[in-house]
Scaffold this motif. Sequence first.
Motif, mmCIF file in Angstrom:
data_model
loop_
_atom_site.group_PDB
_atom_site.id
_atom_site.type_symbol
_atom_site.label_atom_id
_atom_site.label_comp_id
_atom_site.label_asym_id
_atom_site.label_seq_id
_atom_site.Cartn_x
_atom_site.Cartn_y
_atom_site.Cartn_z
ATOM 1 N N ASN A 76 0.817 -1.281 0.049
ATOM 2 C CA ASN A 76 -0.089 -0.020 -0.058
ATOM 3 C C ASN A 76 0.762 1.129 -0.135
ATOM 4 O O ASN A 76 0.315 2.401 0.120
ATOM 5 C CB ASN A 76 -0.925 0.167 1.406
ATOM 6 N N GLU A 77 1.984 0.997 -0.100
ATOM 7 C CA GLU A 77 3.154 2.409 0.095
ATOM 8 C C GLU A 77 3.970 1.975 -1.252
ATOM 9 O O GLU A 77 4.410 1.019 -1.743
ATOM 10 C CB GLU A 77 3.732 2.123 1.065
ATOM 11 N N VAL A 78 4.244 3.068 -1.875
ATOM 12 C CA VAL A 78 5.122 3.173 -3.101
ATOM 13 C C VAL A 78 6.050 4.381 -2.725
ATOM 14 O O VAL A 78 5.777 5.373 -2.344
ATOM 15 C CB VAL A 78 4.319 3.405 -4.508
ATOM 16 N N TYR A 79 7.230 4.151 -3.456
ATOM 17 C CA TYR A 79 8.498 4.816 -3.171
ATOM 18 C C TYR A 79 9.157 5.436 -4.636
ATOM 19 O O TYR A 79 8.959 4.367 -5.462
ATOM 20 C CB TYR A 79 9.520 4.449 -2.353
ATOM 21 N N LEU A 80 9.707 6.366 -4.663
ATOM 22 C CA LEU A 80 10.444 6.872 -5.798
ATOM 23 C C LEU A 80 11.921 7.380 -5.508
ATOM 24 O O LEU A 80 11.689 8.500 -4.781
ATOM 25 C CB LEU A 80 9.676 7.936 -6.828
ATOM 26 N N GLN A 81 12.853 6.811 -5.469
ATOM 27 C CA GLN A 81 13.940 7.166 -5.438
ATOM 28 C C GLN A 81 14.675 7.900 -6.641
ATOM 29 O O GLN A 81 14.777 7.292 -7.741
ATOM 30 C CB GLN A 81 15.262 5.991 -5.100
ATOM 31 N N MET A 82 14.895 9.208 -6.509
ATOM 32 C CA MET A 82 15.387 9.959 -7.576
ATOM 33 C C MET A 82 16.898 10.170 -7.390
ATOM 34 O O MET A 82 17.147 11.064 -6.241
ATOM 35 C CB MET A 82 14.487 11.100 -7.779
ATOM 36 N N ASN A 83 17.798 9.894 -8.186
ATOM 37 C CA ASN A 83 19.250 10.269 -8.147
ATOM 38 C C ASN A 83 19.647 10.960 -9.404
ATOM 39 O O ASN A 83 18.951 11.082 -10.548
ATOM 40 C CB ASN A 83 19.861 8.786 -8.004
ATOM 41 N N SER A 84 20.696 11.636 -9.082
ATOM 42 C CA SER A 84 21.500 12.278 -10.336
ATOM 43 C C SER A 84 20.440 13.239 -10.924
ATOM 44 O O SER A 84 20.016 13.483 -12.076
ATOM 45 C CB SER A 84 21.849 11.194 -11.528
ATOM 46 N N LEU A 85 19.602 14.074 -10.030
ATOM 47 C CA LEU A 85 18.652 14.914 -10.654
ATOM 48 C C LEU A 85 19.142 16.220 -11.365
ATOM 49 O O LEU A 85 20.163 16.677 -11.040
ATOM 50 C CB LEU A 85 17.858 15.560 -9.354
ATOM 51 N N LYS A 86 18.231 16.542 -12.410
ATOM 52 C CA LYS A 86 18.562 17.279 -13.252
ATOM 53 C C LYS A 86 17.502 18.738 -12.955
ATOM 54 O O LYS A 86 16.388 18.387 -12.596
ATOM 55 C CB LYS A 86 18.605 17.041 -14.700
ATOM 56 N N PRO A 87 17.867 19.754 -13.589
ATOM 57 C CA PRO A 87 16.977 20.851 -13.508
ATOM 58 C C PRO A 87 15.622 20.687 -14.371
ATOM 59 O O PRO A 87 14.500 20.777 -13.680
ATOM 60 C CB PRO A 87 17.668 22.126 -14.068
ATOM 61 N N GLU A 88 15.520 19.805 -15.171
ATOM 62 C CA GLU A 88 14.594 19.558 -16.165
ATOM 63 C C GLU A 88 13.513 18.455 -15.369
ATOM 64 O O GLU A 88 12.350 17.937 -15.848
ATOM 65 C CB GLU A 88 14.848 18.891 -17.471
ATOM 66 N N ASP A 89 14.029 17.961 -14.291
ATOM 67 C CA ASP A 89 13.341 17.048 -13.307
ATOM 68 C C ASP A 89 12.402 17.886 -12.401
ATOM 69 O O ASP A 89 11.459 17.395 -12.002
ATOM 70 C CB ASP A 89 14.020 16.122 -12.702
ATOM 71 N N THR A 90 12.398 19.183 -12.661
ATOM 72 C CA THR A 90 11.534 20.142 -11.866
ATOM 73 C C THR A 90 9.971 19.913 -12.134
ATOM 74 O O THR A 90 9.691 19.978 -13.409
ATOM 75 C CB THR A 90 12.066 21.533 -11.639
ATOM 76 N N ALA A 91 9.288 19.459 -11.015
ATOM 77 C CA ALA A 91 8.091 19.087 -11.433
ATOM 78 C C ALA A 91 7.063 18.914 -10.114
ATOM 79 O O ALA A 91 7.691 18.605 -9.031
ATOM 80 C CB ALA A 91 7.842 18.027 -12.465
ATOM 81 N N GLY A 115 -3.150 11.373 -6.031
ATOM 82 C CA GLY A 115 -2.578 11.974 -5.049
ATOM 83 C C GLY A 115 -2.839 13.635 -5.389
ATOM 84 O O GLY A 115 -2.995 14.037 -6.600
ATOM 85 N N LYS A 116 -2.456 14.443 -4.466
ATOM 86 C CA LYS A 116 -2.667 15.699 -4.616
ATOM 87 C C LYS A 116 -1.271 16.476 -5.183
ATOM 88 O O LYS A 116 -1.318 17.496 -5.769
ATOM 89 C CB LYS A 116 -2.853 16.456 -3.273
ATOM 90 N N GLY A 117 -0.358 15.616 -5.258
ATOM 91 C CA GLY A 117 0.900 15.926 -5.611
ATOM 92 C C GLY A 117 2.225 16.566 -4.501
ATOM 93 O O GLY A 117 1.702 17.369 -3.522
ATOM 94 N N THR A 118 3.347 16.288 -5.123
ATOM 95 C CA THR A 118 4.279 17.020 -4.038
ATOM 96 C C THR A 118 5.442 17.583 -5.047
ATOM 97 O O THR A 118 5.718 17.018 -6.058
ATOM 98 C CB THR A 118 5.042 15.923 -3.202
ATOM 99 N N LEU A 119 5.809 18.917 -4.662
ATOM 100 C CA LEU A 119 6.900 19.678 -5.657
ATOM 101 C C LEU A 119 8.199 19.175 -5.288
ATOM 102 O O LEU A 119 8.840 19.366 -4.113
ATOM 103 C CB LEU A 119 6.435 20.988 -5.351
ATOM 104 N N VAL A 120 8.793 18.953 -6.602
ATOM 105 C CA VAL A 120 10.296 18.775 -6.583
ATOM 106 C C VAL A 120 10.892 20.012 -7.336
ATOM 107 O O VAL A 120 10.721 20.032 -8.525
ATOM 108 C CB VAL A 120 10.698 17.316 -7.004
ATOM 109 N N THR A 121 11.843 20.675 -6.678
ATOM 110 C CA THR A 121 12.340 21.472 -7.375
ATOM 111 C C THR A 121 13.927 21.354 -7.409
ATOM 112 O O THR A 121 14.657 21.384 -6.346
ATOM 113 C CB THR A 121 12.396 22.960 -6.776
ATOM 114 N N VAL A 122 14.585 21.151 -8.690
ATOM 115 C CA VAL A 122 15.916 21.074 -8.852
ATOM 116 C C VAL A 122 16.703 22.323 -9.375
ATOM 117 O O VAL A 122 16.342 22.671 -10.417
ATOM 118 C CB VAL A 122 16.137 19.830 -9.840
ATOM 119 N N SER A 123 17.500 22.791 -8.356
ATOM 120 C CA SER A 123 18.230 23.973 -8.770
ATOM 121 C C SER A 123 19.503 23.833 -9.363
ATOM 122 O O SER A 123 20.411 22.687 -9.231
ATOM 123 C CB SER A 123 18.489 24.714 -7.400
ATOM 124 N N SER A 124 19.866 24.460 -10.447
ATOM 125 C CA SER A 124 21.152 24.272 -11.124
ATOM 126 C C SER A 124 22.600 24.928 -10.689
ATOM 127 O O SER A 124 22.373 25.814 -9.631
ATOM 128 C CB SER A 124 21.142 24.748 -12.766
#
Length: 124
Positions: A76-91, A115-124
């Motif tokens: 009932n839980e899901v995870y997303l591990q995000m590595n090597s993030l890029k500015p274009e991953d901002t969403a 879901g309602k969403g969660t903001l990820v901001t990747v700065s350059s």
Amino acid sequence: QVQLAESGGGLVQAGGSVRLSCVASARTFSYHSMGWFRQAPGKEREFVAGINWGGGTNYADSVKGRFTISRGNNKNEVYLQMNSLKPEDTAVYYCALALRSYVSDWYLAAMNSWGKGTLVTVSS
């Protein structure tokens, strides 16, 4: 109706990592698949990663090798591990659920709950 709640978003520098979590509401459903979508400013919502009841996974080409989707032991839980993030991953990242054990084509209309969403901001 299934309720989904995301957490884990925030501000991260390019090259960094973030782990998103999503919890589904009380177990009123059985077999299901869960996934992550994202929507960048001015763009349409797009598929990121999905995991089926049996554990099979799918990824968008843009995140392959950098993102990993997984499920908790109770599924009932899901995870997303995000590595090597890029500015274009901002969403805004959205968790989604489909009330079937296998999803072959992860398009928006195939999902039953969001879901309602969660903001990820990747700065350059």
